[in-house]
Design a protein around this motif. Structure first.
Motif, mmCIF file in Angstrom:
data_model
loop_
_atom_site.group_PDB
_atom_site.id
_atom_site.type_symbol
_atom_site.label_atom_id
_atom_site.label_comp_id
_atom_site.label_asym_id
_atom_site.label_seq_id
_atom_site.Cartn_x
_atom_site.Cartn_y
_atom_site.Cartn_z
ATOM 1 N N UNK A 1 8.893 -0.679 7.466
ATOM 2 C CA UNK A 1 7.738 -0.589 8.376
ATOM 3 C C UNK A 1 7.891 0.495 9.424
ATOM 4 N N UNK A 2 6.746 1.057 9.799
ATOM 5 C CA UNK A 2 6.760 2.058 10.883
ATOM 6 C C UNK A 2 5.581 1.860 11.806
ATOM 7 N N UNK A 23 2.750 12.133 1.604
ATOM 8 C CA UNK A 23 1.304 11.931 1.749
ATOM 9 C C UNK A 23 0.802 12.541 3.069
ATOM 10 N N UNK A 24 1.582 12.347 4.128
ATOM 11 C CA UNK A 24 1.215 12.879 5.447
ATOM 12 C C UNK A 24 1.208 14.403 5.454
ATOM 13 N N UNK A 35 2.603 4.316 0.915
ATOM 14 C CA UNK A 35 2.611 5.101 2.152
ATOM 15 C C UNK A 35 2.038 4.343 3.338
ATOM 16 N N UNK A 47 14.598 8.861 13.426
ATOM 17 C CA UNK A 47 15.826 8.615 14.165
ATOM 18 C C UNK A 47 16.199 7.154 14.040
ATOM 19 N N UNK A 70 -1.201 16.316 -4.873
ATOM 20 C CA UNK A 70 -2.125 15.608 -3.982
ATOM 21 C C UNK A 70 -3.116 16.590 -3.360
ATOM 22 N N UNK A 124 1.817 1.329 6.439
ATOM 23 C CA UNK A 124 2.739 1.106 7.561
ATOM 24 C C UNK A 124 3.859 0.110 7.280
ATOM 25 N N UNK A 125 3.829 -0.574 6.133
ATOM 26 C CA UNK A 125 4.927 -1.479 5.779
ATOM 27 C C UNK A 125 5.923 -0.829 4.830
ATOM 28 N N UNK A 141 -3.994 19.923 4.026
ATOM 29 C CA UNK A 141 -5.412 19.972 3.641
ATOM 30 C C UNK A 141 -6.302 20.076 4.876
ATOM 31 N N UNK A 142 -5.969 19.292 5.908
ATOM 32 C CA UNK A 142 -6.762 19.331 7.144
ATOM 33 C C UNK A 142 -6.781 20.737 7.724
ATOM 34 N N UNK A 154 -1.811 15.650 3.563
ATOM 35 C CA UNK A 154 -2.992 15.448 4.399
ATOM 36 C C UNK A 154 -3.067 16.501 5.502
ATOM 37 N N UNK A 155 -1.933 16.750 6.174
ATOM 38 C CA UNK A 155 -1.884 17.735 7.259
ATOM 39 C C UNK A 155 -2.207 19.137 6.768
ATOM 40 N N UNK A 181 0.867 -1.177 0.000
ATOM 41 C CA UNK A 181 0.000 0.000 0.000
ATOM 42 C C UNK A 181 0.914 1.239 0.000
#
Lengths: 193, 136
Positions: free
Chosen positions: A192-193, A43-44, A26, A185, A90, A28-29, A50-51, A47-48, A24
């Motif tokens: 992954x995250x 992507x984040x 962006x 860091x 985006x 979590x993997x 736009x929000x 999104x931030x 997928x």
């Protein structure tokens, strides 16, 4: 004997290797790189931004409905090479498709802006006009992406900061601004995250 | 005696090293925009340590809805997790938007953080939140 052991070790390594698979975008993997900008951050950040724009309702204050926005330059001031358009496209995708803004491409320096300016100019010449007629924008969007790198021993830390500003085209005042940070860091890149 | 003292000091140092957060608040009841939610648990280990202590849903200045979820970490260790909000319209259909992305965050031991999301447009009435444990 030595060759057989080597062959077995190689075969073992190949067997342990990770097969290529679709992930997928962006998700979590995704790969997390300490010293590079990753897709999940772009992507984040989009999104931030736009929000924040929708939360404050800045676009709805424009005299035109939907608000006319010119997407100006977003500067990449990091050592990571990537297309900053990935961020703005985006945002445009959501704002234009949801009818909350329209992007005026007859201004600015993006490829489609230059194309639109060329069309406007040709039309003006054919109609015998000396001035190019184009829509006046309500807002101008521009920004900057910066980085801050630090390390302690072999632990590296990078903060990528995305800053966008929306300027009221009529007054020249800043109508909205937003900062989105991502800090990573570690000693090495990871999955992954 | 010396051994006992040494043990006590060690325990204190360990406890301090865990970085547990003590929280003080003036609020003694749920927020005015607090709502009831339902949770489907598929990862018990995450559920036991992380919990949504309060969920709020309210209209923003721009008119669209905003969801705020307070996530409390009841564990003795900091917890990392990733999350994603998806917004639903009145009929319960997902509103596709580039705003629905996975984000990563941490909550300190004993601490609370607030994660939030703004609806992509006026048609959003409900939301769905997915939470996934961090890799490490």
């Amino acid at each position: 004997m030595h060759r057989i052991v080597s062959a077995f070790l190689f075969a073992g390594l190949v067997a342990c290797g990770q097969k290529a698979a679709y992930q997928e975008t962006g998700g979590p993997d995704s790969i997390v790189s300490v010293g590079e900008v990753d897709i999940q951050e772009i992507k984040g950040a989009a999104s931030g931004m736009l929000e924040s724009l929708l939360r404050e309702g800045v676009l709805s204050t424009a005299p035109n409905k939907p608000a006319r926005v010119v997407v100006e330059r977003v500067t990449n001031d990091t050592s990571s090479r990537f297309e900053v358009d990935e961020l703005t496209y985006r945002m445009r995708e959501h704002l234009v498709n949801s009818g909350q803004a329209t992007v005026v491409t007859a201004y600015g320096g993006t490829p489609e802006s230059r194309e639109a300016q060329e069309i406007q100019y040709r039309k003006a010449v054919l109609e015998g006009r000396t001035e190019v007629e184009s829509l006046k924008p309500d807002f101008i969007l521009n920004g900057r992406i910066t980085q801050l790198k630090r390390s302690a021993g072999n632990v590296r830390q990078t903060t990528y900061t995305y800053r966008l500003t929306l300027t009221n085209a009529a007054t020249g005042n800043e109508a909205w601004t937003k900062t989105v940070d991502f800090t990573k860091q570690g000693t090495k890149d990871a999955v992954g995250f | 005696m010396n051994r006992t003292r040494f043990l006590l000091v060690s325990v204190c140092l360990l406890a301090a090293g865990c970085g547990t957060v003590n929280t003080t608040t003036t609020r003694d009841r749920p927020g005015d925009d607090s709502i009831k939610t339902q949770t489907r648990v598929r990862d018990l280990s995450t559920y036991l340590n992380l919990r949504a202590s309060e969920v709020r849903l309210f209209p923003t200045e721009g008119g669209v809805l905003e969801a705020q979820v307070d996530v409390a970490n009841d564990d003795r260790f900091p917890r990392g997790f990733s999350y994603r909000f998806a917004w639903l319209n009145e009929r319960g259909n997902v509103i596709e938007s580039p705003m629905s992305v996975w984000k990563a965050t941490h909550v300190q031991a004993g601490g609370i953080i607030t994660i939030s999301s703004v609806a992509p447009d006026m048609s959003a009435t409900d939301f769905r939140l997915e939470v996934r444990r961090a890799e490490k």
